[in-house]
Design an enzyme around this catalytic site. Structure first.
Site, PDB file in Angstrom:
ATOM      1  N   HIS A 185     -13.190  -8.618   9.762  1.00 37.75           N
ATOM      2  CA  HIS A 185     -12.299  -8.570   8.797  1.00 37.75           C
ATOM      3  C   HIS A 185     -12.273  -6.980   8.429  1.00 37.75           C
ATOM      4  O   HIS A 185     -13.141  -6.228   8.452  1.00 37.75           O
ATOM      5  CB  HIS A 185     -12.544  -9.258   7.391  1.00 37.75           C
ATOM      6  CG  HIS A 185     -11.490  -9.007   6.315  1.00 37.75           C
ATOM      7  ND1 HIS A 185     -11.692  -8.368   5.427  1.00 37.75           N
ATOM      8  CD2 HIS A 185     -10.229  -9.357   6.346  1.00 37.75           C
ATOM      9  CE1 HIS A 185     -10.652  -8.239   4.531  1.00 37.75           C
ATOM     10  NE2 HIS A 185      -9.822  -9.057   5.183  1.00 37.75           N
ATOM     11  N   SER A 186     -11.119  -6.553   8.063  1.00 33.48           N
ATOM     12  CA  SER A 186     -11.074  -5.041   7.717  1.00 33.48           C
ATOM     13  C   SER A 186     -10.482  -5.230   6.212  1.00 33.48           C
ATOM     14  O   SER A 186      -9.648  -5.931   5.787  1.00 33.48           O
ATOM     15  CB  SER A 186      -9.835  -4.343   8.767  1.00 33.48           C
ATOM     16  OG  SER A 186      -9.553  -3.337   8.284  1.00 33.48           O
ATOM     17  N   ASN A 190     -10.219 -15.089   5.621  1.00 37.05           N
ATOM     18  CA  ASN A 190     -11.039 -14.146   5.285  1.00 37.05           C
ATOM     19  C   ASN A 190     -11.070 -14.510   3.642  1.00 37.05           C
ATOM     20  O   ASN A 190     -11.583 -13.595   3.079  1.00 37.05           O
ATOM     21  CB  ASN A 190     -10.550 -12.763   5.763  1.00 37.05           C
ATOM     22  CG  ASN A 190      -9.412 -12.131   4.882  1.00 37.05           C
ATOM     23  OD1 ASN A 190      -8.314 -12.883   4.840  1.00 37.05           O
ATOM     24  ND2 ASN A 190      -9.630 -11.465   3.723  1.00 37.05           N
ATOM     25  N   HIS A 204       0.877  -1.292  -0.013  1.00 34.20           N
ATOM     26  CA  HIS A 204      -0.090   0.013   0.042  1.00 34.20           C
ATOM     27  C   HIS A 204       0.992   1.244   0.098  1.00 34.20           C
ATOM     28  O   HIS A 204       1.724   1.660   1.092  1.00 34.20           O
ATOM     29  CB  HIS A 204      -1.016  -0.134   1.291  1.00 34.20           C
ATOM     30  CG  HIS A 204      -1.765  -0.977   1.200  1.00 34.20           C
ATOM     31  ND1 HIS A 204      -2.959  -0.935   0.494  1.00 34.20           N
ATOM     32  CD2 HIS A 204      -2.159  -2.167   1.951  1.00 34.20           C
ATOM     33  CE1 HIS A 204      -3.776  -1.984   0.624  1.00 34.20           C
ATOM     34  NE2 HIS A 204      -3.326  -2.591   1.749  1.00 34.20           N
ATOM     35  N   TYR A 259      -3.195  -3.951  14.270  1.00 33.63           N
ATOM     36  CA  TYR A 259      -2.672  -4.595  13.068  1.00 33.63           C
ATOM     37  C   TYR A 259      -1.530  -4.263  12.729  1.00 33.63           C
ATOM     38  O   TYR A 259      -1.054  -3.020  12.373  1.00 33.63           O
ATOM     39  CB  TYR A 259      -3.933  -4.192  11.968  1.00 33.63           C
ATOM     40  CG  TYR A 259      -4.133  -5.053  10.824  1.00 33.63           C
ATOM     41  CD1 TYR A 259      -3.222  -5.872  10.541  1.00 33.63           C
ATOM     42  CD2 TYR A 259      -5.555  -5.219  10.221  1.00 33.63           C
ATOM     43  CE1 TYR A 259      -3.660  -7.046   9.560  1.00 33.63           C
ATOM     44  CE2 TYR A 259      -5.843  -6.108   9.180  1.00 33.63           C
ATOM     45  CZ  TYR A 259      -4.601  -7.117   9.075  1.00 33.63           C
ATOM     46  OH  TYR A 259      -5.223  -7.655   7.941  1.00 33.63           O
ATOM     47  N   LYS A 317       0.325  -9.060   9.587  1.00 33.77           N
ATOM     48  CA  LYS A 317       0.328  -9.509   8.401  1.00 33.77           C
ATOM     49  C   LYS A 317       1.548 -10.027   7.897  1.00 33.77           C
ATOM     50  O   LYS A 317       2.613  -9.274   7.542  1.00 33.77           O
ATOM     51  CB  LYS A 317      -0.148  -8.208   7.651  1.00 33.77           C
ATOM     52  CG  LYS A 317      -0.214  -8.455   6.011  1.00 33.77           C
ATOM     53  CD  LYS A 317      -1.392  -9.273   5.771  1.00 33.77           C
ATOM     54  CE  LYS A 317      -2.736  -8.533   6.037  1.00 33.77           C
ATOM     55  NZ  LYS A 317      -3.996  -9.500   5.561  1.00 33.77           N
ATOM     56  N   LYS A 366      -2.425  -8.568  15.352  1.00 35.84           N
ATOM     57  CA  LYS A 366      -2.518  -9.452  14.303  1.00 35.84           C
ATOM     58  C   LYS A 366      -1.045  -9.069  13.292  1.00 35.84           C
ATOM     59  O   LYS A 366      -1.106  -8.125  12.929  1.00 35.84           O
ATOM     60  CB  LYS A 366      -3.727  -9.736  13.497  1.00 35.84           C
ATOM     61  CG  LYS A 366      -3.502 -10.801  12.138  1.00 35.84           C
ATOM     62  CD  LYS A 366      -4.994 -10.989  11.640  1.00 35.84           C
ATOM     63  CE  LYS A 366      -5.381  -9.950  10.633  1.00 35.84           C
ATOM     64  NZ  LYS A 366      -6.415 -10.335   9.844  1.00 35.84           N
ATOM     65  N   ASP A 399      -1.025 -14.083  10.020  1.00 34.74           N
ATOM     66  CA  ASP A 399      -1.839 -14.073   8.770  1.00 34.74           C
ATOM     67  C   ASP A 399      -0.961 -13.939   7.507  1.00 34.74           C
ATOM     68  O   ASP A 399      -0.927 -12.750   7.053  1.00 34.74           O
ATOM     69  CB  ASP A 399      -2.969 -12.990   8.497  1.00 34.74           C
ATOM     70  CG  ASP A 399      -3.783 -12.841   7.336  1.00 34.74           C
ATOM     71  OD1 ASP A 399      -3.980 -14.146   6.642  1.00 34.74           O
ATOM     72  OD2 ASP A 399      -4.471 -12.077   6.942  1.00 34.74           O
TER      73      ASP A 399
END
Length: 396
Positions: free
Chosen positions: A296-297, A245, A26, A129, A167, A165, A196
């Site tokens: 979930h986001s 997800n 991102h 996150y 990533k 969490k 995740d």
């Protein structure tokens, strides 16, 4: 009451870092398409959807929506989501349903949550996150597990969050496993841990890392390997709850996932699961089969976050803290700016419908910012510091 117009705008809001994940970066901002449904009584319902510039796609649906009663959501769903399979897009329908529910709440002078059965909680706990970051506020990059553990402690201290969490799928699996071990050491046994890799790891790698982490008491291991078969294979080898997800993320795959024993916890998402009402349908199925649910986001702004909070507040079995990228945003497009975290929670907005209103000055400003920065989904896999890099699956 009839819908007489559908309006769409794109906006982008800067972040406090570039966020890395296993399919790209991102690039320092998130972008969203904002939907407004206008009724013949002058009410406006707000919706939001990600995935790049969705203006043209939503405008294709405008003839199917204009003239409809915003209370007739089953008929709207048939016309928008069910009519032609190759144009079916749950994400677009979800934005429309969100806006219709916002209108309904304004007509009835009730919060959106009351349309879904009523809140059982007034605030929703959220997580820290964690992403591997480029260009942090101090100008440096995250390179070691210690960097992310430091960030987790910072978010715990500043936001009050009590779960995290990671990533994963960016650095080596062993280094990413070390992040969770450091967080456990620094934040104690009661702090929630999740990881995740978004299905990137092979089954063998996911099982190996999972076995290394079993003593940490993870809340769950999310999408450890690719697909229903991958998650099912990992689940058979570990004593850690498997969450997803990705597989399933639509009703078509929910039955096969249950039959395969692929998942313990399904992460609800307003866009994947056909709007707030679809999320409630999903939760009913999960309860039938004794599956857990979490939230979930999708890199949302304040409109969608409001819908997520309202929906989560009506689900008694949603006991996990919710995902949110929200703490990376520098601003929001709603009046009052960013919703505040308090003791690790975000309050369910008050007022009719979604309980949020667009700030038109910010919409104009961040609309201009979007036009300047552009839709990065066309170059989504691009890594500014590794120009020849591309994503792989099962490569770790």
């Amino acid at each position: 009451m009839k819908i007489i117009d559908l309006k769409v705008r794109c906006v982008a809001i800067p972040l406090n870092a570039q966020l890395r994940h296993n399919t790209g970066v991102h690039p320092g901002y998130f972008l969203r398409t904002i939907l407004e449904l206008v009724t013949d009584e002058g009410l406006i319902g707000l919706g939001e959807v990600g995935g790049g510039d969705q203006r043209a796609a939503l405008l294709k649906l405008k003839p199917r929506v204009v003239g409809m009663d915003p209370f007739h959501l089953e008929l709207i769903k048939l016309k928008v989501l069910r009519s032609i399979y190759y144009l079916s897009n749950a994400r677009l329908y979800a934005a429309i349903e969100m806006a219709c529910l916002d209108i309904q709440g304004k007509v009835l002078n009730r919060p959106l949550s009351d349309l879904l059965g009523g809140s059982v909680r007034s605030k929703i706990p959220m997580i820290a996150y964690l992403f591997w970051r480029y260009d942090r506020p101090d100008g440096k990059h995250d390179e070691r597990a210690e960097d992310l553990a430091d960030h987790c402690v910072e978010l715990h201290e500043t936001l009050g969050v009590k779960s995290m969490k990671l990533k994963a799928g960016v650095q080596s699996p062993a280094e990413e496993a070390r992040v969770l071990r450091l967080c456990r050491e620094r934040l104690g046994d009661d702090f929630g841990l999740r990881i995740d890799p978004n299905g990137l790891w092979s089954v063998a790698t996911a099982v190996k890392i999972g076995q290394q982490l079993q003593d940490l008491g993870l809340e769950y291991f999310e999408d450890p390997s690719w697909g229903l078969e991958g998650n099912a294979a990992v689940r058979k080898k570990l004593n850690i709850p498997i969450a997803t997800n990705m597989y399933p993320n639509k009703f078509d795959d929910l039955g096969p996932a249950i039959r395969l024993g692929a998942v313990d916890i399904v992460l609800t998402d307003i866009h994947y699961w056909e709007g707030p009402r679809g999320v409630k349908d999903l939760c009913a199925v999960c309860q039938t089969f004794n599956l857990g649910v979490a939230m979930h986001s999708g890199a949302e702004f304040g409109i969608e976050l409001a819908a997520m909070l309202h929906t989560a507040s009506t689900i008694p079995t949603m006991t996990f803290a919710g995902d949110a990228h929200y703490h990376y945003l520098l601003d929001d497009i709603i009046e009052g700016g960013l919703m505040p975290y308090k003791e690790g929670c975000i309050a369910v907005p008050q007022g009719p419908g979604l309980g949020v209103t667009l700030d038109e000055d910010k919409m104009k400003f961040y609309g201009t910012y979007y036009e300047k920065k552009g839709d990065y989904y066309a170059r989504f896999h691009q890594d500014p510091y590794r120009p020849d890099w591309y994503p792989t699956v099962g490569g770790m």
